[in-house]
Design a protein around this motif. Sequence first.
Motif, mmCIF file in Angstrom:
data_model
loop_
_atom_site.group_PDB
_atom_site.id
_atom_site.type_symbol
_atom_site.label_atom_id
_atom_site.label_comp_id
_atom_site.label_asym_id
_atom_site.label_seq_id
_atom_site.Cartn_x
_atom_site.Cartn_y
_atom_site.Cartn_z
ATOM 1 N N HIS A 64 -2.493 47.166 24.385
ATOM 2 C CA HIS A 64 -1.645 45.948 24.756
ATOM 3 C C HIS A 64 -0.932 45.199 23.392
ATOM 4 O O HIS A 64 -0.867 43.782 23.378
ATOM 5 C CB HIS A 64 -2.372 44.986 26.331
ATOM 6 C CG HIS A 64 -2.470 45.672 27.271
ATOM 7 N ND1 HIS A 64 -3.333 44.878 28.308
ATOM 8 C CD2 HIS A 64 -2.601 46.758 27.519
ATOM 9 C CE1 HIS A 64 -3.361 45.765 29.000
ATOM 10 N NE2 HIS A 64 -3.192 46.798 28.989
ATOM 11 N N GLN A 65 -0.297 45.778 22.907
ATOM 12 C CA GLN A 65 0.215 45.521 21.540
ATOM 13 C C GLN A 65 1.701 45.078 21.988
ATOM 14 O O GLN A 65 2.112 45.387 23.203
ATOM 15 C CB GLN A 65 0.649 46.005 20.479
ATOM 16 C CG GLN A 65 1.404 47.314 20.309
ATOM 17 C CD GLN A 65 0.950 48.414 19.534
ATOM 18 O OE1 GLN A 65 0.314 48.682 19.146
ATOM 19 N NE2 GLN A 65 2.842 48.815 18.738
ATOM 20 N N LYS A 66 2.198 43.688 21.464
ATOM 21 C CA LYS A 66 3.204 43.156 22.065
ATOM 22 C C LYS A 66 3.981 44.141 20.575
ATOM 23 O O LYS A 66 5.539 44.242 21.347
ATOM 24 C CB LYS A 66 2.932 41.461 21.342
ATOM 25 C CG LYS A 66 2.103 40.798 22.487
ATOM 26 C CD LYS A 66 2.750 39.042 22.392
ATOM 27 C CE LYS A 66 1.398 38.273 23.584
ATOM 28 N NZ LYS A 66 1.554 37.365 23.514
ATOM 29 N N LEU A 161 9.536 46.019 28.888
ATOM 30 C CA LEU A 161 8.141 45.965 29.864
ATOM 31 C C LEU A 161 7.167 46.552 28.365
ATOM 32 O O LEU A 161 7.689 46.504 27.263
ATOM 33 C CB LEU A 161 8.757 47.067 29.971
ATOM 34 C CG LEU A 161 9.313 47.080 31.599
ATOM 35 C CD1 LEU A 161 9.301 48.832 32.589
ATOM 36 C CD2 LEU A 161 9.142 46.542 32.963
ATOM 37 N N PRO A 162 6.386 45.466 28.798
ATOM 38 C CA PRO A 162 5.103 45.529 27.860
ATOM 39 C C PRO A 162 5.289 47.336 27.478
ATOM 40 O O PRO A 162 5.127 48.100 28.336
ATOM 41 C CB PRO A 162 3.829 45.157 28.315
ATOM 42 C CG PRO A 162 4.880 45.003 29.574
ATOM 43 C CD PRO A 162 6.436 44.602 30.201
ATOM 44 N N LEU A 163 4.848 46.956 25.604
ATOM 45 C CA LEU A 163 4.529 48.588 25.828
ATOM 46 C C LEU A 163 4.142 49.911 26.279
ATOM 47 O O LEU A 163 4.020 51.317 26.864
ATOM 48 C CB LEU A 163 3.815 49.250 24.434
ATOM 49 C CG LEU A 163 5.193 47.748 23.300
ATOM 50 C CD1 LEU A 163 4.648 47.991 21.510
ATOM 51 C CD2 LEU A 163 6.192 48.361 23.338
ATOM 52 N N HIS A 164 2.810 49.132 27.266
ATOM 53 C CA HIS A 164 1.765 50.490 27.464
ATOM 54 C C HIS A 164 2.071 50.259 28.616
ATOM 55 O O HIS A 164 2.316 51.605 29.037
ATOM 56 C CB HIS A 164 0.650 49.641 27.209
ATOM 57 C CG HIS A 164 0.315 48.252 28.505
ATOM 58 N ND1 HIS A 164 0.761 46.991 28.327
ATOM 59 C CD2 HIS A 164 0.334 47.848 30.028
ATOM 60 C CE1 HIS A 164 0.833 46.690 28.932
ATOM 61 N NE2 HIS A 164 -0.054 46.461 30.253
ATOM 62 N N ILE A 165 2.757 49.711 29.223
ATOM 63 C CA ILE A 165 4.152 50.071 30.474
ATOM 64 C C ILE A 165 5.104 51.013 30.322
ATOM 65 O O ILE A 165 4.659 51.894 31.178
ATOM 66 C CB ILE A 165 4.193 48.574 31.392
ATOM 67 C CG1 ILE A 165 3.683 48.030 31.739
ATOM 68 C CG2 ILE A 165 5.299 49.093 32.659
ATOM 69 C CD1 ILE A 165 2.572 48.219 32.167
ATOM 70 N N ALA A 166 6.076 50.550 29.397
ATOM 71 C CA ALA A 166 6.684 51.863 28.945
ATOM 72 C C ALA A 166 6.083 53.435 28.924
ATOM 73 O O ALA A 166 7.170 54.365 28.759
ATOM 74 C CB ALA A 166 7.437 51.225 27.838
ATOM 75 N N ARG A 167 5.092 53.019 28.041
ATOM 76 C CA ARG A 167 4.247 54.812 27.911
ATOM 77 C C ARG A 167 3.321 55.556 29.320
ATOM 78 O O ARG A 167 4.119 56.451 29.970
ATOM 79 C CB ARG A 167 3.059 54.256 27.153
ATOM 80 C CG ARG A 167 3.552 54.262 25.451
ATOM 81 C CD ARG A 167 2.571 54.724 24.360
ATOM 82 N NE ARG A 167 3.103 53.938 23.525
ATOM 83 C CZ ARG A 167 2.552 52.533 22.691
ATOM 84 N NH1 ARG A 167 2.028 51.723 23.078
ATOM 85 N NH2 ARG A 167 3.076 52.485 20.875
ATOM 86 N N LEU A 168 3.632 54.287 30.094
ATOM 87 C CA LEU A 168 3.193 54.799 31.257
ATOM 88 C C LEU A 168 4.344 55.209 32.635
ATOM 89 O O LEU A 168 4.364 56.241 32.863
ATOM 90 C CB LEU A 168 2.685 53.632 32.152
ATOM 91 C CG LEU A 168 2.474 54.079 34.291
ATOM 92 C CD1 LEU A 168 1.251 54.902 34.002
ATOM 93 C CD2 LEU A 168 1.504 53.037 34.177
ATOM 94 N N ILE A 169 6.078 54.817 32.588
ATOM 95 C CA ILE A 169 6.799 55.417 32.962
ATOM 96 C C ILE A 169 7.637 56.391 32.233
ATOM 97 O O ILE A 169 8.656 56.684 32.660
ATOM 98 C CB ILE A 169 7.059 54.482 33.444
ATOM 99 C CG1 ILE A 169 8.087 53.539 32.486
ATOM 100 C CG2 ILE A 169 6.691 53.620 34.152
ATOM 101 C CD1 ILE A 169 9.132 52.637 32.879
ATOM 102 N N GLY A 191 12.377 53.888 26.513
ATOM 103 C CA GLY A 191 12.109 53.973 24.836
ATOM 104 C C GLY A 191 10.765 53.606 24.676
ATOM 105 O O GLY A 191 10.302 52.640 25.226
ATOM 106 N N PHE A 192 10.099 54.759 23.560
ATOM 107 C CA PHE A 192 9.024 53.931 22.890
ATOM 108 C C PHE A 192 8.264 52.708 22.601
ATOM 109 O O PHE A 192 7.545 51.844 22.586
ATOM 110 C CB PHE A 192 8.170 54.892 21.994
ATOM 111 C CG PHE A 192 7.729 55.923 23.251
ATOM 112 C CD1 PHE A 192 6.299 56.258 23.530
ATOM 113 C CD2 PHE A 192 8.157 57.389 22.801
ATOM 114 C CE1 PHE A 192 5.389 57.530 24.006
ATOM 115 C CE2 PHE A 192 7.538 58.266 23.741
ATOM 116 C CZ PHE A 192 6.325 58.453 24.039
ATOM 117 N N ASN A 193 9.389 52.243 22.431
ATOM 118 C CA ASN A 193 9.825 50.213 21.995
ATOM 119 C C ASN A 193 9.411 49.872 23.414
ATOM 120 O O ASN A 193 10.346 48.035 22.897
ATOM 121 C CB ASN A 193 11.092 50.411 20.809
ATOM 122 C CG ASN A 193 12.199 50.769 21.791
ATOM 123 O OD1 ASN A 193 11.982 51.635 22.663
ATOM 124 N ND2 ASN A 193 13.333 50.212 21.164
ATOM 125 N N GLY A 194 9.290 50.180 24.068
ATOM 126 C CA GLY A 194 9.091 49.129 24.989
ATOM 127 C C GLY A 194 10.626 48.899 25.782
ATOM 128 O O GLY A 194 10.407 47.486 27.093
#
Length: 239
Positions: A64-66, A161-169, A191-194
Amino acid sequence: MGTNIGGVEVLRVVLPGDEVLQLNADKADISIGPGLRWQENVICATRSGLLKKTSKNLYYVDTHQKRYIPNAKEFVIGIVIKKTGNNYIIDIGASDKATISELVFENSSKKARKELKPGDLIFGQILVANKNIEPELVCIDVFNNLVGIGSLPDGGIMFTLPLHIARLIVNPKNSLLLMIAQKIKFMLLVGFNGRVWVKAQKQKEMVTIMNCLMMLEVMTLEEAKENIYRLHTSNSKNF
């Protein structure tokens, strides 16, 4: 753990320095992503978080990095800041601005160069990511084929979106996205940058999609899917 969320398997919690995999002939077809480092046939974690594995044997550490840390081959959504010489300066949400040449777009040449203006959005792939130099983006591969989309068309909206959410979708088979697609026809880029860009026929449909995805910040995937029906009831005119 061994749980499966949206087609991504959650393996276990790792800490920096933990050994993740020993490479051998049986595991020669794997790929590693953010949070992992390969050294002498051993893959180790470089950050704490959840070790995950996709259906294509891609291993990465989800944390959960910002702030976004660029990694080569990742797709990102960037905002054009300005033009310097033959390069554009792009904000990708990292500590350093990225650059992209006006010649690395599909069908671009010295006589027909891509023209961008400040504020334009682009969807490209990170070619170079090194702590000693600024990230470099491309929108074509070595065969001049399109990688990503390049300049995004007008009429869409972008949100973060938070980075971990972006990687989820980012998985096109994500069950939440499939459920939304049953109600609305839309185009979505993650994007992987959220950063997320969405385009639909109506403005209220795009806002509805944004609200659905933002639910993942405070809900699990299954909880968000259940609440889509509540959103459908309260915003029936949107669907």
